[in-house]
Design an enzyme around this catalytic site. Sequence first.
Site, mmCIF file in Angstrom:
data_model
loop_
_atom_site.group_PDB
_atom_site.id
_atom_site.type_symbol
_atom_site.label_atom_id
_atom_site.label_comp_id
_atom_site.label_asym_id
_atom_site.label_seq_id
_atom_site.Cartn_x
_atom_site.Cartn_y
_atom_site.Cartn_z
ATOM 1 N N HIS A 46 2.265 -1.464 5.277
ATOM 2 C CA HIS A 46 3.022 -2.217 4.282
ATOM 3 C C HIS A 46 3.245 -1.427 2.999
ATOM 4 C CE1 HIS A 46 -1.089 -3.462 2.822
ATOM 5 N NE2 HIS A 46 -0.494 -3.347 1.660
ATOM 6 N N ASP A 51 -0.328 -3.253 11.007
ATOM 7 C CA ASP A 51 -0.200 -2.699 9.653
ATOM 8 C C ASP A 51 -0.867 -1.334 9.508
ATOM 9 O OD1 ASP A 51 0.850 -3.066 7.007
ATOM 10 O OD2 ASP A 51 -1.211 -3.292 6.313
ATOM 11 N N SER A 57 -5.379 -1.305 -0.660
ATOM 12 C CA SER A 57 -4.640 -1.364 0.599
ATOM 13 C C SER A 57 -4.692 -0.034 1.337
ATOM 14 C CB SER A 57 -3.179 -1.724 0.340
ATOM 15 O OG SER A 57 -3.025 -3.100 0.204
#
Length: 934
Positions: free
Chosen positions: A256, A305, A379
């Site tokens: 992402h 992801d 992330s």
Amino acid sequence: MKSLRALFILFLAACCSTSVKAQVAVEGTPISFERSIQGKVPVYQTDAIDLKALAIEDAEDVKGGTPPRFGVKHLVDFGMEEEGSWTELANGDRLWRLEIHCPEALTVNISYSNFWIPKGATFFLYSPDQSDVRGAFTHLNNKGFAGWATGLTKGERVVLEYYEPAKVAGKGVIELSEIVHGYRSIRSMVNVDGIMRAYGSSGGCNNDVNCPEFSAWQTVKKSVALILVNGNRSCTGALINNAEQDCAPYFLTANHCLGSLDAPANASNWSFVFNYESPSCGGPDGNFSQTLSGASLVANGADSDFALFLLDEDPTVYDTYFAGWSNSSSAAANVTGIHHPAGDVMKISYFNTSPVSSNGGTMWEVTDWTDGTTEPGSSGSPLYDENMRVVGQLYGGSAACSGADSEGYDIYGKIAYSWDTASASNDQLAAWLDPNNTGVSFVDGREDCSDSPPTVNFTADVTLACPGQSIQLSDFSSGSPTSWAWSFPGANPANSTAENPVISYPSPGNYTISLTATNQFGSGSNTVNGYITVTAGNPAPVFEDFENGIGSVWNIDNPDGDPAEFVLVNNDACNNTVLGIDNYNTDNDNRGTFDYFYAVLDLSGLQSTSLSFDYAYARYGDGYEDGLEVSVTPCSGAADVLFSQSSTDLATAPDITDAFVPADCSEWANVTLDLSAYDGDQITLRFTNLGGWGNWLYLDNINLDGTVATGPVVVNLRALLEGPYAGAGQMTPGALYGGTAPYAQPYNTAPWNYAGSETLATLPATTLADMVDWVLVEIRDKADETLVLASKAAIMLSNGDIIDADGLTNGVLFTGLIPNEAYSIVVRHRNHLDQISDASINLPNVVQYDFSASNATLAATEVASADNRLLMPAGDFDGNSVCTFADYNAWLSDPSAIMLYHPNDCNLDGVVSVADYNLYKKNAAFVGALEVQY
């Protein structure tokens, strides 16, 4: 802080590119530190930023799950010739310096559109007080692509310094594209309770990785890196081992964070910071200097992801670790996460319970951290099992230090799902982390790479080249190879054992390069198919009005993959069909992306070349501004930007918040540029749209033209005369028999009526002795072979070579022709039928055109000798290009001339006899070259 209940996508960064050498500096000191350099360093100052407006935008980023921003990009476009100053040193070396000032910035970092350092040159960045130094960057930092980036320097000012030895003068290229003004987080220091911490630092429940209770993780932590995404946002990822145990620098993070990237792709302006940690538990800020630049995206997938990159530079120059992994679908007994929340120093979190499978089996869920948390910027960070093997990378969640989110969850994409659920190699991990399909279910981590064969990578200073252009190849293999075996089919040379060879390709095409590099532990190889493209430029002049579509010479490239792309538009009130690009509907996140409209053109036939074009543009409004750049890249040098405008300087119409369509011709502008500096060269002409989420931009009536270039060209010819031909490719010299050949050329009478003044005055005696006769060479139009463009009397030698009467031995020199243009060629003789080439010939012709060697002439103008040579037929005594009864009458009028230079002597023995008649008789009714109408 992340939102309370909804799944919050955390923030990532991705790497980009394909070779392996470290951005880390080789040891050295800037020249200016060691010598007294006179002159003040020029300053380039960026505009001030609006912190209040940025705070509002950043709050929206948090809501939308965009990777956290720490800096504002200032788009620039300059190199060492446009900004800064050069200082010539006493020994002829040169020094370039420029200071960049971002007022009130906490940090500064820079992206480069072009970066190339020749051997022996160095590049540094440093704070004006010389306390913070980055460099030296050298030729080892060059990439196969143009882009590059340097990491953060602390403070609002940074000095750039490039040193260039005299022997490589002019070879370095440093062109800046973005200056990032850091206004929060990452590397900016404040005093919090007497302890220096990062500005905007992460929440207090985060744990420094160097706290005593995490001593077991001191090796594994060295796999984790902070990522500077696109130069101004942050995420986390980790180096990861593979089943080959070859220390290939694969780097795992989250999908992402990629934005518009999809495999395969590169991100040349992304940076990766290793070992950014506080040196003690709760201690001060850490070292931010262990930075690499660029990587290639090799695989990614949205379901779990994941994104896997191959770092462009070698991470083993730092104290790094290649983390192990497990592709098991069984839940780990406990898990640990290591990450950079909010771009802070490295933190660690742990969960003493097994994670739960979630999201349809694509994710692991940490239901509530036992200690620690994650935040924006975490992330892509790795999740390790109890065996310290990576089992996933962070996707999102609601965990936080306080409030309702203090018991929030986090979700990590499963390695097990990413492994081989998808079949395509660019959608899975297995093809890269187990390339030989061994079937292993786990691999442990690795720290020492010193006993591995090389991981082979290489770059070229240009990958789009012209025929004959020199291409510098550079080895970028890890593992310190000691020998190299290159293969480049079609190149000159085709093989090399040099570390960094120079090659060229004589012909257009797409070419493959292979390299095998060897060290004491073995060999590694890498082959890149179609790596070098050699183009033959399309002929100029060129005019494009788009009324019949986009011409075949033009190309469209959208390297960023953003929604905007050049397209035909047919609703213009002034120019009918035009070329347009939709910046109006392009997403804000794609600001600063590029789109290209370009052609490779050959200007060898032009002088005083110029370019003109029409364009139309209206802004959307302040803060939504696009740009247009026109550049020329010649084969002989680097790109030159000839036109660059943006915002109000570019606008041809008032601002409009609707999609802009020119109302009439008054909303168009014309630009004319001088391209005479590129006369005779091959160029890439490029129109670049710089998107700023503004409005439509239109182009039309692109006209590249000039005067036709003329110059001297040499015509290399060979022809043989029937009659004096003696066999074995030789004629008997006969025109000088008894000294009868005329001193001046003999074609100044009818039917030739050639007025040239060629004489034998400058020919050496040896050439005179080898002379067969005078001939007349004509250059004719390739389309109309009756049209004579140029003529010249020349000398035919005994081997058939035709040379200039001034003694030029490599052919006949003509002036006033267009070089590299195609022509028809005619050779005429006073009593032999003419010969004309059956195909047009590009002049000058280095390869000799031999009328006698093949069926290269019109069939009716040649006779074959006993040894299969094609000869000019004898017997055209009146020289009118036809053998008829009139030629017999001409011979009959004087059949007994002796020791004279006579038109009836077609065997050139000095005697007009029945032997000459017999040659005529068998060739009667032959017609020579297309007759010129006199």
